[in-house]
Design a protein around this motif. Structure first.
Motif, short mmCIF file in Angstrom:
data_model
loop_
_atom_site.label_atom_id
_atom_site.label_comp_id
_atom_site.label_asym_id
_atom_site.label_seq_id
_atom_site.Cartn_x
_atom_site.Cartn_y
_atom_site.Cartn_z
N VAL A 155 0.87 -1.18 0.00
CA VAL A 155 0.00 0.00 0.00
C VAL A 155 0.90 1.23 0.00
CG1 VAL A 155 -1.85 1.23 1.19
CG2 VAL A 155 -1.73 -1.27 1.34
N GLY A 156 0.86 1.97 -1.10
CA GLY A 156 1.69 3.17 -1.18
C GLY A 156 3.17 2.88 -1.06
N GLY A 157 3.60 1.73 -1.55
CA GLY A 157 5.00 1.36 -1.50
C GLY A 157 5.44 0.73 -0.19
N ASN A 158 4.53 0.58 0.77
CA ASN A 158 4.83 -0.04 2.06
C ASN A 158 4.25 -1.45 2.10
OD1 ASN A 158 6.02 2.32 3.49
ND2 ASN A 158 4.01 3.18 3.05
N ILE A 159 5.03 -2.38 2.62
CA ILE A 159 4.61 -3.78 2.70
C ILE A 159 3.90 -4.01 4.03
CG2 ILE A 159 5.39 -6.18 2.79
CD1 ILE A 159 7.80 -5.22 1.05
N PHE A 160 2.71 -4.63 3.96
CA PHE A 160 1.95 -4.97 5.15
C PHE A 160 1.67 -6.46 5.15
CE2 PHE A 160 1.14 -0.52 4.48
CZ PHE A 160 1.18 0.01 5.76
N MET A 161 2.01 -7.14 6.24
CA MET A 161 1.68 -8.56 6.42
C MET A 161 0.81 -8.65 7.67
SD MET A 161 5.08 -10.69 5.38
CE MET A 161 6.29 -9.75 6.28
N THR A 162 -0.40 -9.16 7.48
CA THR A 162 -1.37 -9.21 8.56
C THR A 162 -1.84 -10.64 8.77
OG1 THR A 162 -2.14 -7.05 7.78
CG2 THR A 162 -3.50 -8.17 9.39
N PRO A 163 -1.77 -11.15 10.01
CA PRO A 163 -2.31 -12.49 10.24
C PRO A 163 -3.83 -12.47 10.14
CG PRO A 163 -1.65 -11.48 12.31
CD PRO A 163 -1.25 -10.54 11.22
N GLN A 164 -4.38 -13.50 9.51
CA GLN A 164 -5.83 -13.59 9.37
C GLN A 164 -6.40 -14.27 10.61
OE1 GLN A 164 -6.30 -11.48 7.27
NE2 GLN A 164 -7.00 -12.39 5.38
N ARG A 165 -7.44 -13.68 11.16
CA ARG A 165 -8.09 -14.22 12.34
C ARG A 165 -9.42 -14.84 11.94
NH1 ARG A 165 -9.15 -9.95 16.01
NH2 ARG A 165 -9.36 -11.54 17.59
N LYS A 166 -9.94 -15.71 12.78
CA LYS A 166 -11.17 -16.42 12.47
C LYS A 166 -12.35 -15.47 12.28
CE LYS A 166 -14.08 -20.34 13.64
NZ LYS A 166 -15.19 -19.75 12.91
N ILE A 167 -12.48 -14.47 13.13
CA ILE A 167 -13.58 -13.51 12.99
C ILE A 167 -13.49 -12.83 11.62
CG2 ILE A 167 -14.32 -11.22 13.76
CD1 ILE A 167 -14.19 -12.22 16.59
N HIS A 168 -12.29 -12.46 11.25
CA HIS A 168 -12.05 -11.83 9.95
C HIS A 168 -12.56 -12.74 8.83
CE1 HIS A 168 -9.50 -8.75 7.89
NE2 HIS A 168 -9.48 -9.66 6.93
N TRP A 169 -12.14 -14.00 8.89
CA TRP A 169 -12.55 -14.96 7.86
C TRP A 169 -14.06 -15.21 7.88
CZ3 TRP A 169 -12.41 -16.68 3.39
CH2 TRP A 169 -13.07 -17.88 3.03
N ASP A 170 -14.66 -15.29 9.06
CA ASP A 170 -16.11 -15.53 9.15
C ASP A 170 -16.90 -14.44 8.42
OD1 ASP A 170 -15.78 -17.87 10.59
OD2 ASP A 170 -16.17 -16.95 12.54
N ILE A 171 -16.47 -13.19 8.55
CA ILE A 171 -17.17 -12.10 7.87
C ILE A 171 -16.95 -12.19 6.36
CG2 ILE A 171 -17.27 -9.59 7.56
CD1 ILE A 171 -16.60 -9.37 10.60
N ILE A 172 -15.71 -12.44 5.94
CA ILE A 172 -15.43 -12.58 4.51
C ILE A 172 -16.25 -13.72 3.91
CG2 ILE A 172 -13.65 -13.15 2.80
CD1 ILE A 172 -11.62 -11.85 4.79
N ALA A 173 -16.28 -14.85 4.59
CA ALA A 173 -17.04 -16.01 4.10
C ALA A 173 -18.53 -15.70 4.03
CB ALA A 173 -16.78 -17.23 4.98
#
Length: 196
Positions: free
Chosen positions: A41-59
């Motif tokens: 994002v804007g030349g900066n690297i971001f690595m974010t662990p995926q959490r279950k709540i995050h996945w539940d909403i995406i799913a």
């Protein structure tokens, strides 16, 4: 900057302007830990662990979109290069146009994105509300939805103009989001979105 290449270490020229392809190739060689989402994002690297709540909403969003759209039009955590300075984004959920094409590198084209949903992570939420929102607006993505499990609220952005969206609306979890007059073409039910 020190660069490791073929088991040798050499100094990269300081005036070298990195491309998204070079940055992602470097990340692939480095080996991103499993379960981490990686974006530039804007030349900066971001690595974010995926959490279950995050996945539940995406799913949940995916399941609802599948009632109206074929699977081949939906992508999640897939690199799409957006306008602006070095924006290689991997949206939590994106809906592509019916006639979507891929680039000669096999990437989805930002011009084909009709809807994006991002689920907030504590460490990178500022990207979703700031530079990613600007990139999506500049790309003319018609509908951008931010889902925040920490506040239990969604923010819907529509009508992109320049690097901004000219219309937005807020919805608490449990309220339906009427997207029938957008390319999404349905009412999104947020009743089962979990809170953190």
């Amino acid at each position: 900057m020190t660069v490791v290449d073929d088991d040798r270490i050499h100094m990269a020229e300081s005036n070298h302007e990195w491309t998204l392809d070079e940055m992602f190739e470097g990340l692939e060689r480095m080996g991103v830990p499993e379960g981490f989402k990686t974006e530039i994002v804007g030349g900066n690297i971001f690595m974010t662990p995926q959490r279950k709540i995050h996945w539940d909403i995406i799913a949940n969003i995916y399941d609802q979109l599948r009632t109206k759209h074929p699977r081949k039009r939906l992508v999640s955590d897939v690199r799409i290069d957006y306008p602006g300075y070095l924006n290689g984004l991997a949206s939590d959920m994106a809906l592509l146009a019916e006639n979507a094409a891929v680039t000669d590198k096999g990437l989805c084209r930002y011009q084909d994105v009709e809807f994006v949903a991002e689920v907030i992570s504590r460490s990178t939420g500022m990207n979703d509300y700031g530079p990613k929102k600007a990139a999506y607006a500049e790309a003319k993505v018609p509908v951008y939805l931010i889902v925040d499990p920490y506040t239990g609220r969604c923010v819907l952005h529509t009508n992109p103009k320049g690097e901004e969206y000219t219309a937005d609306a807020r919805f608490d979890f449990g309220e339906p989001i009427d997207l029938t007059d957008t390319p999404v073409g349905l009412v999104l039910d947020t009743a089962d979105f979990p809170r953190d």
